[in-house]
Design a protein around this motif. Structure first.
Motif, PDB file in Angstrom:
ATOM      1  N   GLU A  43       0.819  -1.211   0.000  1.00 38.20           N
ATOM      2  CA  GLU A  43       0.000   0.000   0.000  1.00 38.20           C
ATOM      3  C   GLU A  43       0.857   1.266   0.000  1.00 38.20           C
ATOM      4  O   GLU A  43       0.569   2.241  -0.707  1.00 38.20           O
ATOM      5  CB  GLU A  43      -0.921   0.010   1.227  1.00 38.20           C
ATOM      6  CG  GLU A  43      -1.896  -1.167   1.277  1.00 38.20           C
ATOM      7  CD  GLU A  43      -1.298  -2.406   1.924  1.00 38.20           C
ATOM      8  OE1 GLU A  43      -0.056  -2.431   2.153  1.00 38.20           O
ATOM      9  OE2 GLU A  43      -2.050  -3.347   2.190  1.00 38.20           O
ATOM     10  N   SER A  44       1.928   1.249   0.788  1.00 35.23           N
ATOM     11  CA  SER A  44       2.787   2.434   0.890  1.00 35.23           C
ATOM     12  C   SER A  44       3.483   2.726  -0.431  1.00 35.23           C
ATOM     13  O   SER A  44       3.546   3.883  -0.877  1.00 35.23           O
ATOM     14  CB  SER A  44       3.820   2.243   2.001  1.00 35.23           C
ATOM     15  OG  SER A  44       3.198   2.092   3.257  1.00 35.23           O
ATOM     16  N   THR A  47       1.041   4.176  -2.988  1.00 36.65           N
ATOM     17  CA  THR A  47       0.759   5.587  -2.749  1.00 36.65           C
ATOM     18  C   THR A  47       1.919   6.463  -3.190  1.00 36.65           C
ATOM     19  O   THR A  47       1.734   7.514  -3.823  1.00 36.65           O
ATOM     20  CB  THR A  47       0.451   5.825  -1.262  1.00 36.65           C
ATOM     21  OG1 THR A  47      -0.686   5.038  -0.884  1.00 36.65           O
ATOM     22  CG2 THR A  47       0.175   7.295  -0.982  1.00 36.65           C
ATOM     23  N   PHE A  50       1.894   6.780  -6.874  1.00 42.45           N
ATOM     24  CA  PHE A  50       0.780   7.620  -7.329  1.00 42.45           C
ATOM     25  C   PHE A  50       1.112   9.100  -7.172  1.00 42.45           C
ATOM     26  O   PHE A  50       0.705   9.927  -8.002  1.00 42.45           O
ATOM     27  CB  PHE A  50      -0.480   7.266  -6.539  1.00 42.45           C
ATOM     28  CG  PHE A  50      -1.685   8.064  -6.927  1.00 42.45           C
ATOM     29  CD1 PHE A  50      -2.401   7.754  -8.080  1.00 42.45           C
ATOM     30  CD2 PHE A  50      -2.109   9.135  -6.155  1.00 42.45           C
ATOM     31  CE1 PHE A  50      -3.520   8.505  -8.443  1.00 42.45           C
ATOM     32  CE2 PHE A  50      -3.216   9.889  -6.511  1.00 42.45           C
ATOM     33  CZ  PHE A  50      -3.925   9.571  -7.671  1.00 42.45           C
ATOM     34  N   THR A  51       1.849   9.456  -6.136  1.00 41.52           N
ATOM     35  CA  THR A  51       2.181  10.868  -5.908  1.00 41.52           C
ATOM     36  C   THR A  51       3.333  11.342  -6.782  1.00 41.52           C
ATOM     37  O   THR A  51       3.695  12.516  -6.746  1.00 41.52           O
ATOM     38  CB  THR A  51       2.532  11.115  -4.436  1.00 41.52           C
ATOM     39  OG1 THR A  51       3.671  10.313  -4.066  1.00 41.52           O
ATOM     40  CG2 THR A  51       1.373  10.773  -3.521  1.00 41.52           C
ATOM     41  N   ARG A 271       5.476   2.931   5.741  1.00 39.02           N
ATOM     42  CA  ARG A 271       4.560   4.075   5.876  1.00 39.02           C
ATOM     43  C   ARG A 271       5.332   5.351   6.153  1.00 39.02           C
ATOM     44  O   ARG A 271       4.850   6.455   5.858  1.00 39.02           O
ATOM     45  CB  ARG A 271       3.546   3.804   6.977  1.00 39.02           C
ATOM     46  CG  ARG A 271       2.495   2.756   6.612  1.00 39.02           C
ATOM     47  CD  ARG A 271       1.562   2.453   7.765  1.00 39.02           C
ATOM     48  NE  ARG A 271       2.270   1.816   8.871  1.00 39.02           N
ATOM     49  CZ  ARG A 271       1.699   1.447  10.010  1.00 39.02           C
ATOM     50  NH1 ARG A 271       0.401   1.654  10.196  1.00 39.02           N
ATOM     51  NH2 ARG A 271       2.412   0.866  10.961  1.00 39.02           N
ATOM     52  N   LEU A 274       5.725   8.036   3.465  1.00 38.90           N
ATOM     53  CA  LEU A 274       4.597   8.883   3.095  1.00 38.90           C
ATOM     54  C   LEU A 274       4.348  10.005   4.083  1.00 38.90           C
ATOM     55  O   LEU A 274       3.378  10.759   3.923  1.00 38.90           O
ATOM     56  CB  LEU A 274       3.326   8.038   2.984  1.00 38.90           C
ATOM     57  CG  LEU A 274       3.427   6.748   2.166  1.00 38.90           C
ATOM     58  CD1 LEU A 274       2.124   5.982   2.230  1.00 38.90           C
ATOM     59  CD2 LEU A 274       3.822   7.062   0.730  1.00 38.90           C
TER      60      LEU A 274
END
Length: 339
Positions: A43-44, A47, A50-51, A271, A274
């Motif tokens: 998940e991290s 993300t 995506f950024t 995490r 992020l």
């Protein structure tokens, strides 16, 4: 960033995936362990991608090809192309190609990833010391390597043939525990010959050079779980690093770290890529915690998240240690954090 004696972790007002353009991620202990994804990794990384952060996977394991690694990552839910994977096999192949004639024969002891990297550089892998090799190279090849392969390398090195190693990690994590790594195999040839190889992998500069050549990173952030490879490699390359506590390094080892093993940032897992990172004060304050060195031990007061408490302890420990290792007792302070 230039090399300096870090006395505390750094702060960042921006999330790290915005402050840096490329994450240079170790694999074992960071993204996966024993073939399975580490909690929060998929998940991290999704993300961060995506950024707009570029994700590159940098591994000292020379046995697998970039295609195989990329396929494994994609299967875990972390889409990756072979071009996103940089291995110590690629770094050592370039190091050899810079020192031998084009098309030269190289006595190769390792896995398919090493053979492919040599061919990519126009070199010719061979298997015998009697094939008149211009160089000898060792890379991790898994349990299938026989004793005879180490003997061939030893014969050639003893004759004065230049010797190279993809990396010298003594151990490698596996699904069943800790196994001997390429460094253990290198020791076999070193004992037989008394010679010393040129080493390409983390933490040596050739690996960082290979990574920058292949990614074009301008503001890279090294992300790893090992102080003596990932974090020291970032130190040697003059770039920042993030240590995640999902692999080899525990909190006690981090507090004792000498300057070349001190990361810019620390987080429990990916995490932390992020998130902004809090400023750690020179007085050992971070979040709601204050840490200090008293009577031969590290003392922690206050309240807050465990990772903020660890950051505060790092400031107290590294400041006291200066250019060496911190020998203060941190047992009670770490127990308070559940570490």
């Amino acid at each position: 960033m230039t090399q300096h004696r870090r006395s505390r972790p750094s702060g960042s007002e921006l999330p790290l995936d915005e402050a840096y353009d490329t994450a240079l991620l170790d694999l074992d202990g960071v993204v996966y362990e024993g073939g399975a994804a580490i909690e929060h990794a998929v998940e991290s990384l999704g993300t961060a991608r995506f950024t707009g952060m570029r994700l590159a996977y940098v591994t000292n394991n020379a046995s697998r090809t970039p295609q195989t690694v990329a396929a494994h990552l994609t299967e875990l839910g972390v889409p990756a192309d072979p071009a996103d994977v940089i291995t110590s096999a690629q770094a050592v192949a370039r190091l050899i190609a810079d020192q031998v004639p084009a098309g030269a024969r190289v006595l190769t002891v390792g896995g398919e990833g090493l053979y492919e990297a040599l061919r990519e550089q126009g070199l010719t892998p061979v298997d015998s010391a009697d094939d008149d090799p211009a160089a000898v190279v060792q890379g991790y090849g898994g349990p299938g390597l026989t004793w005879g392969r180490f003997a061939e390398a030893s014969y050639a090195v003893a004759r004065g043939v230049p010797w190279f190693a993809s990396n010298t990690d003594l151990t490698i994590p596996s699904g069943r525990g800790i196994a001997p790594g390429n460094g253990a195999a290198v020791e076999v040839v070193r004992i037989a010959t008394g010679a010393e190889p040129q080493v390409a992998g983390k933490p040596q500069p050739p690996m960082h050079r290979e990574t920058i050549i292949r990614t074009g990173a301008e503001r890279p952030l090294v992300v790893g779980d090992r102080l003596d490879t990932d974090i020291e490699g970032a130190y040697n390359g003059g770039v920042d690093s993030l240590l995640v506590l999902t692999g080899v390094t525990d909190a006690a080892a981090l507090l004792a770290a000498p300057p070349q093993h001190r990361p810019a940032y620390v987080s429990a897992d990916l995490r932390g890529l992020l998130e902004p990172h809090p400023v750690v004060g020179e007085d050992g304050r971070c979040g709601g915690w204050t840490a200090a060195a008293q009577d031969g031990r590290l003392v922690l007061e206050g309240d807050g998240t465990a990772v903020d408490g660890l950051r505060a302890l790092c400031a107290a420990a590294w400041t006291r240690a200066g250019g060496g290792r911190c020998e203060l007792d941190a047992g009670k302070a770490l127990a308070r954090l559940g570490m």
